[in-house]
Design a protein around this motif. Sequence first.
Motif: not given
Length: 293
Positions: A258-262
């Motif tokens: 996955r691509i982490p996005v906060l």
Amino acid sequence: MDSQFKSIEEQQFLEAIALQLNLTGDTLATFLARFNRKNADRENVTLVSFIRWNKEPEDASQKLQDELKKICKIFEDNGGPSNKPKRGRAAKGQNPWEQGYKWLWESRFPEWQQQNNQPLSLPGEICRKGQANIDALVQEVRSRLHDHIQGLHGTMPLWGVDRWVPLGELFVDVNILEKLSSSCMSELDDLWEDFSKNPSYRSLDRMGSGREQERVSGLEVVAKNTNLMVVGKPGSGKTTYLQRVVTECNAGKLQAHRIPVLIRLRDFVNDGRFVKDGGEVAYPLKPYLEKYW
């Protein structure tokens, strides 16, 4: 070119120029913020809130001006426009840093593109050429965003310390209750009966919640679940926990597919606000992410 990949290329350019000009510390932080194309329309008075200073200055606006003068002098020493301000108030677009911005993107950026000559693999190109599937695209994006994500979430301020501290030096894995125990309502008699049956309570905070539930590692919970809601009191470590989830994912140790996005809601409310024709307010996610990525 797809806007997301264009943004990645521009970020790589800025980082390459910063390395070439040997920019460090607050000068580097100012350069990456002020000369980022996403911030082109931001006034300096607004931009200061986006800069991560090594030590919070007493006068952030003056600090920004001082750093910009330093950067413009470095530009001039490396073939950029003159750093000497003109007499009187400069017209819009004529300030030294604005002239440096124009030189950077209209002169240096095309040169850098030609020297690197490595066209980005866009989603459509990948699909048309049959070179990879969506998993390969995810890994491509992860690779290109890795340093940027780490820069955004890999450090945090610490009270009494005059620098941003690496998250790995602070984070202690949290233990999480898999079921929420604080939402039940009990009468006083019920609480007393519960306490009588469970005299081993360590504190009154535990009364009414029955026997202690088994606690599990916060990172382990994320590894096993897709959708989670983390509930906790102010200061209990929710934000730090989420930053750790992002950096662990970014390092390939957690949910590496996955691509982490906060997304910080307080930032999203301020920077994600979009007023449509007719006055309707909306919060589209794509423009918001483009500002930070």
